[in-house]
Enzyme design. Sequence first.
Site, short mmCIF file in Angstrom:
data_model
loop_
_atom_site.label_atom_id
_atom_site.label_comp_id
_atom_site.label_asym_id
_atom_site.label_seq_id
_atom_site.Cartn_x
_atom_site.Cartn_y
_atom_site.Cartn_z
N ILE A 4 6.20 4.93 -2.84
CA ILE A 4 5.20 5.92 -3.23
C ILE A 4 5.78 6.77 -4.36
O ILE A 4 6.95 7.13 -4.32
CB ILE A 4 4.87 6.84 -2.02
CG1 ILE A 4 4.36 6.02 -0.84
CG2 ILE A 4 3.93 7.97 -2.40
CD1 ILE A 4 2.92 5.62 -0.91
N ASP A 36 -3.97 4.88 -2.87
CA ASP A 36 -5.07 3.94 -3.16
C ASP A 36 -6.43 4.63 -3.32
O ASP A 36 -7.46 4.09 -2.90
CB ASP A 36 -5.16 2.87 -2.05
CG ASP A 36 -3.89 2.05 -1.94
OD1 ASP A 36 -3.22 1.86 -2.97
OD2 ASP A 36 -3.56 1.58 -0.83
N HIS A 67 -4.67 -3.34 -6.14
CA HIS A 67 -4.68 -3.32 -4.69
C HIS A 67 -5.54 -4.49 -4.18
O HIS A 67 -6.64 -4.70 -4.69
CB HIS A 67 -5.24 -1.99 -4.19
CG HIS A 67 -5.21 -1.87 -2.70
ND1 HIS A 67 -4.05 -1.60 -2.00
CD2 HIS A 67 -6.18 -2.05 -1.77
CE1 HIS A 67 -4.32 -1.59 -0.71
NE2 HIS A 67 -5.60 -1.87 -0.55
N GLY A 75 6.36 -10.64 -7.92
CA GLY A 75 6.11 -10.36 -9.34
C GLY A 75 5.14 -11.31 -10.02
O GLY A 75 5.19 -11.48 -11.24
N GLU A 107 -6.43 -11.30 -8.83
CA GLU A 107 -5.65 -10.15 -9.28
C GLU A 107 -5.08 -10.43 -10.68
O GLU A 107 -5.11 -9.58 -11.56
CB GLU A 107 -4.49 -9.86 -8.31
CG GLU A 107 -4.94 -9.34 -6.96
CD GLU A 107 -3.76 -8.99 -6.07
OE1 GLU A 107 -2.74 -8.49 -6.58
OE2 GLU A 107 -3.85 -9.22 -4.85
#
Length: 194
Positions: free
Chosen positions: A97, A150, A114, A20, A179
């Site tokens: 998913i 993706d 990603h 996280g 990120e």
Amino acid sequence: MIKLNGHNKIKTAVFISGNGTNLKSLIKFSLKKKSPIKIDIIFSNNSNAKGLNYARKFKIKFIILNYKNFKRTENLILKKLKQHSIELICLAGFMKILSNKFITEFGKKIINIHPSLLPKYKGLNTHQRVIEKKEKFTGCTVHYVNQKLDSGKIILQKKIRISKKDTPKTLARKVLKYEHIIYPQAIKKIFTNP
Ligand code: GRF
């Protein structure tokens, strides 16, 4: 342009499965006065996810998902999203998913981060694979989530040089740092240039 003052921030849900650290960066971002989002709810499919500690620390409601019955779980999520009037889903290291049905029924923006320069290296173990392929660059991508893994439209990317000394572990650390920077930037980009 949306109004950023008052109570009209975009009601957001973040989905996690593990550490996280992206959730943490999104929470910090959301708490800024000028942030377009407010995080109302966090979902985790893993009750031991370290990231839940950020939910606790910042007193954000969280729900643990038990994926034994996939359909029932997705329906529960949809119900909670509706109850909280969620308008944006941010996937942040979520290892499940979302079905096509879910994506269609939610009908609002879903975005993901990603750890590669999409469309290259979709899927798992990206850092290992870029090193094996002797790539000179890797990166991270924030993109819309669509029916294919993706593969949704790219919102923002950061390109990062790979050094000869990099291992999957050092590379993961390097990429993760960016990120945390580009996920909030991508959100700003979406809501200031709809
Ligand atoms: C990140 O590298 C993200 O890109 C990938 O999973 C990792 C999650 O890290 N999808 P964290 O849980 O946000 O620390």
